[in-house]
Design a protein around this motif. Structure first.
Motif, PDB file in Angstrom:
ATOM      1  N   SER A 247       0.866  -1.349  -0.171  1.00 33.32           N
ATOM      2  CA  SER A 247      -0.023  -0.178   0.088  1.00 33.32           C
ATOM      3  C   SER A 247       0.848   1.249   0.037  1.00 33.32           C
ATOM      4  CB  SER A 247      -0.807   0.111   1.218  1.00 33.32           C
ATOM      5  OG  SER A 247      -1.642  -0.996   1.277  1.00 33.32           O
ATOM      6  N   VAL A 248       2.107   1.324   0.806  1.00 33.97           N
ATOM      7  CA  VAL A 248       2.736   2.426   0.659  1.00 33.97           C
ATOM      8  C   VAL A 248       3.570   2.622  -0.634  1.00 33.97           C
ATOM      9  CG1 VAL A 248       4.881   3.301   1.673  1.00 33.97           C
ATOM     10  CG2 VAL A 248       3.199   2.200   3.303  1.00 33.97           C
ATOM     11  N   GLN A 249       3.700   1.311  -1.144  1.00 39.41           N
ATOM     12  CA  GLN A 249       4.489   1.448  -2.574  1.00 39.41           C
ATOM     13  C   GLN A 249       3.440   2.075  -3.585  1.00 39.41           C
ATOM     14  OE1 GLN A 249       7.688   0.408  -3.136  1.00 39.41           O
ATOM     15  NE2 GLN A 249       7.371   1.654  -4.982  1.00 39.41           N
ATOM     16  N   ALA A 250       2.329   1.740  -3.411  1.00 35.68           N
ATOM     17  CA  ALA A 250       1.177   2.198  -4.453  1.00 35.68           C
ATOM     18  C   ALA A 250       1.020   3.545  -4.118  1.00 35.68           C
ATOM     19  CB  ALA A 250      -0.133   1.201  -4.263  1.00 35.68           C
ATOM     20  N   ALA A 251       0.841   4.043  -2.852  1.00 33.34           N
ATOM     21  CA  ALA A 251       0.566   5.408  -2.615  1.00 33.34           C
ATOM     22  C   ALA A 251       1.814   6.266  -2.982  1.00 33.34           C
ATOM     23  CB  ALA A 251       0.633   5.684  -1.222  1.00 33.34           C
ATOM     24  N   LEU A 252       3.043   5.939  -2.912  1.00 31.19           N
ATOM     25  CA  LEU A 252       4.378   6.627  -3.560  1.00 31.19           C
ATOM     26  C   LEU A 252       4.274   6.619  -5.043  1.00 31.19           C
ATOM     27  CD1 LEU A 252       7.213   5.294  -1.146  1.00 31.19           C
ATOM     28  CD2 LEU A 252       6.027   7.593  -1.179  1.00 31.19           C
ATOM     29  N   GLY A 253       3.795   5.503  -5.563  1.00 32.69           N
ATOM     30  CA  GLY A 253       3.733   5.490  -7.183  1.00 32.69           C
ATOM     31  C   GLY A 253       2.742   6.528  -7.646  1.00 32.69           C
ATOM     32  N   ALA A 254       1.673   6.498  -6.893  1.00 32.94           N
ATOM     33  CA  ALA A 254       0.556   7.437  -7.277  1.00 32.94           C
ATOM     34  C   ALA A 254       1.007   8.901  -6.909  1.00 32.94           C
ATOM     35  CB  ALA A 254      -0.760   7.002  -6.076  1.00 32.94           C
ATOM     36  N   ALA A 255       1.703   9.118  -5.869  1.00 32.00           N
ATOM     37  CA  ALA A 255       2.291  10.375  -5.742  1.00 32.00           C
ATOM     38  C   ALA A 255       3.296  10.795  -7.004  1.00 32.00           C
ATOM     39  CB  ALA A 255       2.898  10.539  -4.231  1.00 32.00           C
ATOM     40  N   LEU A 256       4.140   9.921  -7.355  1.00 30.65           N
ATOM     41  CA  LEU A 256       5.174  10.039  -8.423  1.00 30.65           C
ATOM     42  C   LEU A 256       4.179  10.394  -9.802  1.00 30.65           C
ATOM     43  CD1 LEU A 256       7.824  10.195  -9.554  1.00 30.65           C
ATOM     44  CD2 LEU A 256       7.508   7.628  -9.761  1.00 30.65           C
ATOM     45  N   VAL A 257       3.152   9.738 -10.151  1.00 32.90           N
ATOM     46  CA  VAL A 257       2.265  10.027 -11.252  1.00 32.90           C
ATOM     47  C   VAL A 257       1.872  11.293 -11.178  1.00 32.90           C
ATOM     48  CG1 VAL A 257       0.112   9.317 -12.519  1.00 32.90           C
ATOM     49  CG2 VAL A 257       1.992   7.550 -11.827  1.00 32.90           C
ATOM     50  N   VAL A 258       1.027  11.836 -10.031  1.00 32.03           N
ATOM     51  CA  VAL A 258       0.677  13.069  -9.919  1.00 32.03           C
ATOM     52  C   VAL A 258       1.632  14.069 -10.255  1.00 32.03           C
ATOM     53  CG1 VAL A 258      -0.442  14.675  -8.475  1.00 32.03           C
ATOM     54  CG2 VAL A 258      -1.453  12.245  -8.426  1.00 32.03           C
ATOM     55  N   ALA A 259       2.627  14.093  -9.340  1.00 33.27           N
ATOM     56  CA  ALA A 259       3.862  15.093  -9.645  1.00 33.27           C
ATOM     57  C   ALA A 259       4.269  15.168 -11.030  1.00 33.27           C
ATOM     58  CB  ALA A 259       5.050  14.595  -8.676  1.00 33.27           C
ATOM     59  N   PHE A 260       4.391  13.878 -11.906  1.00 33.70           N
ATOM     60  CA  PHE A 260       4.829  14.041 -13.089  1.00 33.70           C
ATOM     61  C   PHE A 260       3.772  14.668 -13.834  1.00 33.70           C
ATOM     62  CE2 PHE A 260       5.622  12.302 -17.295  1.00 33.70           C
ATOM     63  CZ  PHE A 260       6.749  12.749 -17.720  1.00 33.70           C
ATOM     64  N   PHE A 261       2.459  14.179 -13.676  1.00 35.93           N
ATOM     65  CA  PHE A 261       1.375  14.927 -14.444  1.00 35.93           C
ATOM     66  C   PHE A 261       1.360  16.532 -14.474  1.00 35.93           C
ATOM     67  CE2 PHE A 261      -3.024  16.464 -14.998  1.00 35.93           C
ATOM     68  CZ  PHE A 261      -3.319  15.838 -16.376  1.00 35.93           C
ATOM     69  N   ARG A 262       1.694  17.034 -12.987  1.00 33.78           N
ATOM     70  CA  ARG A 262       1.428  18.389 -12.908  1.00 33.78           C
ATOM     71  C   ARG A 262       2.977  18.913 -13.690  1.00 33.78           C
ATOM     72  NH1 ARG A 262       2.106  18.974  -6.939  1.00 33.78           N
ATOM     73  NH2 ARG A 262      -0.225  18.831  -7.050  1.00 33.78           N
ATOM     74  N   PHE A 263       3.928  18.240 -13.618  1.00 28.72           N
ATOM     75  CA  PHE A 263       5.177  18.789 -14.254  1.00 28.72           C
ATOM     76  C   PHE A 263       4.916  18.946 -15.783  1.00 28.72           C
ATOM     77  CE2 PHE A 263       8.842  17.473 -16.814  1.00 28.72           C
ATOM     78  CZ  PHE A 263       9.804  18.548 -16.527  1.00 28.72           C
ATOM     79  N   VAL A 264       4.209  17.966 -16.315  1.00 30.40           N
ATOM     80  CA  VAL A 264       3.895  18.032 -17.708  1.00 30.40           C
ATOM     81  C   VAL A 264       2.824  19.016 -18.040  1.00 30.40           C
ATOM     82  CG1 VAL A 264       3.278  16.628 -19.663  1.00 30.40           C
ATOM     83  CG2 VAL A 264       4.934  15.637 -18.120  1.00 30.40           C
ATOM     84  N   ALA A 265       1.837  19.051 -17.432  1.00 30.67           N
ATOM     85  CA  ALA A 265       0.626  20.032 -17.441  1.00 30.67           C
ATOM     86  C   ALA A 265       1.037  21.646 -17.247  1.00 30.67           C
ATOM     87  CB  ALA A 265      -0.305  19.901 -16.629  1.00 30.67           C
ATOM     88  N   GLN A 266       2.057  21.746 -16.393  1.00 34.39           N
ATOM     89  CA  GLN A 266       2.696  23.186 -16.262  1.00 34.39           C
ATOM     90  C   GLN A 266       3.773  23.642 -17.331  1.00 34.39           C
ATOM     91  OE1 GLN A 266       2.878  24.018 -12.199  1.00 34.39           O
ATOM     92  NE2 GLN A 266       0.727  23.567 -11.801  1.00 34.39           N
ATOM     93  N   ALA A 267       4.499  22.640 -17.876  1.00 38.96           N
ATOM     94  CA  ALA A 267       5.496  22.971 -18.828  1.00 38.96           C
ATOM     95  C   ALA A 267       4.913  23.629 -20.046  1.00 38.96           C
ATOM     96  CB  ALA A 267       6.355  21.587 -19.105  1.00 38.96           C
ATOM     97  N   ASP A 268       6.105  24.307 -20.705  1.00 36.86           N
ATOM     98  CA  ASP A 268       5.756  24.938 -21.986  1.00 36.86           C
ATOM     99  C   ASP A 268       5.566  23.832 -22.976  1.00 36.86           C
ATOM    100  OD1 ASP A 268       8.316  24.035 -22.394  1.00 36.86           O
ATOM    101  OD2 ASP A 268       9.101  25.778 -22.988  1.00 36.86           O
ATOM    102  N   GLU A 269       4.868  24.453 -24.122  1.00 37.02           N
ATOM    103  CA  GLU A 269       4.388  23.435 -25.382  1.00 37.02           C
ATOM    104  C   GLU A 269       5.694  22.222 -25.917  1.00 37.02           C
ATOM    105  OE1 GLU A 269       2.647  23.708 -29.707  1.00 37.02           O
ATOM    106  OE2 GLU A 269       2.535  25.697 -28.276  1.00 37.02           O
ATOM    107  N   LEU A 270       6.822  22.922 -25.893  1.00 40.88           N
ATOM    108  CA  LEU A 270       7.964  22.064 -26.488  1.00 40.88           C
ATOM    109  C   LEU A 270       8.321  21.139 -25.483  1.00 40.88           C
ATOM    110  CD1 LEU A 270      10.125  21.378 -28.551  1.00 40.88           C
ATOM    111  CD2 LEU A 270      11.629  23.045 -27.461  1.00 40.88           C
ATOM    112  N   ARG A 271       8.597  21.598 -24.011  1.00 35.02           N
ATOM    113  CA  ARG A 271       9.022  20.678 -23.181  1.00 35.02           C
ATOM    114  C   ARG A 271       7.593  19.697 -22.812  1.00 35.02           C
ATOM    115  NH1 ARG A 271      12.902  21.076 -18.818  1.00 35.02           N
ATOM    116  NH2 ARG A 271      12.456  19.213 -17.628  1.00 35.02           N
TER     117      ARG A 271
END
Length: 111
Positions: free
Chosen positions: A61-85
């Motif tokens: 469960s801890v591993q799944a929660a950390l994986g979900a946090a990683l996915v959310v952080a990466f999604f935020r990173f991509v969503a807020q990046a500029d178009e080329l990035r």
């Protein structure tokens, strides 16, 4: 929002905005936490410390929660990046997913 060059410790310019750097740090910290927990849980499982079902479920469960946090952080990173990035990151994820799927099936045949 203009991009102002920022220099790192070596004096080389670092590209990106403060938001990009903050999101990158967030993704990196989540990835490190995910990896460290996986290493610890794998070592505990191989040494027999996760033999109780409740403890194993808690570790998973801890591993799944950390994986979900990683996915959310990466999604935020991509969503807020500029178009080329965003384009570069999404193409990289698509390539990695394809390699992982094809490699997983190929490794499964070797068993």
């Amino acid at each position: 929002m203009p991009i102002s060059p920022v220099c790192d410790a070596a004096g080389d310019p670092v590209c990106g905005t403060a938001r990009d750097r903050r999101n990158s740090r967030r993704v990196l910290s989540c990835a490190v936490a995910f990896s460290v927990w996986w290493l610890l849980a794998s070592a505990a499982a191989s040494s027999g410390h996760l033999s109780a079902p409740v403890i194993a479920a808690g570790a998973a469960s801890v591993q799944a929660a950390l994986g979900a946090a990683l996915v959310v952080a990466f999604f935020r990173f991509v969503a807020q990046a500029d178009e080329l990035r965003r384009k570069v990151e999404l193409e990289s994820v698509a390539l990695a997913a394809g390699v992982a799927i094809a490699g997983g099936f190929a490794l499964d045949l070797l068993r």
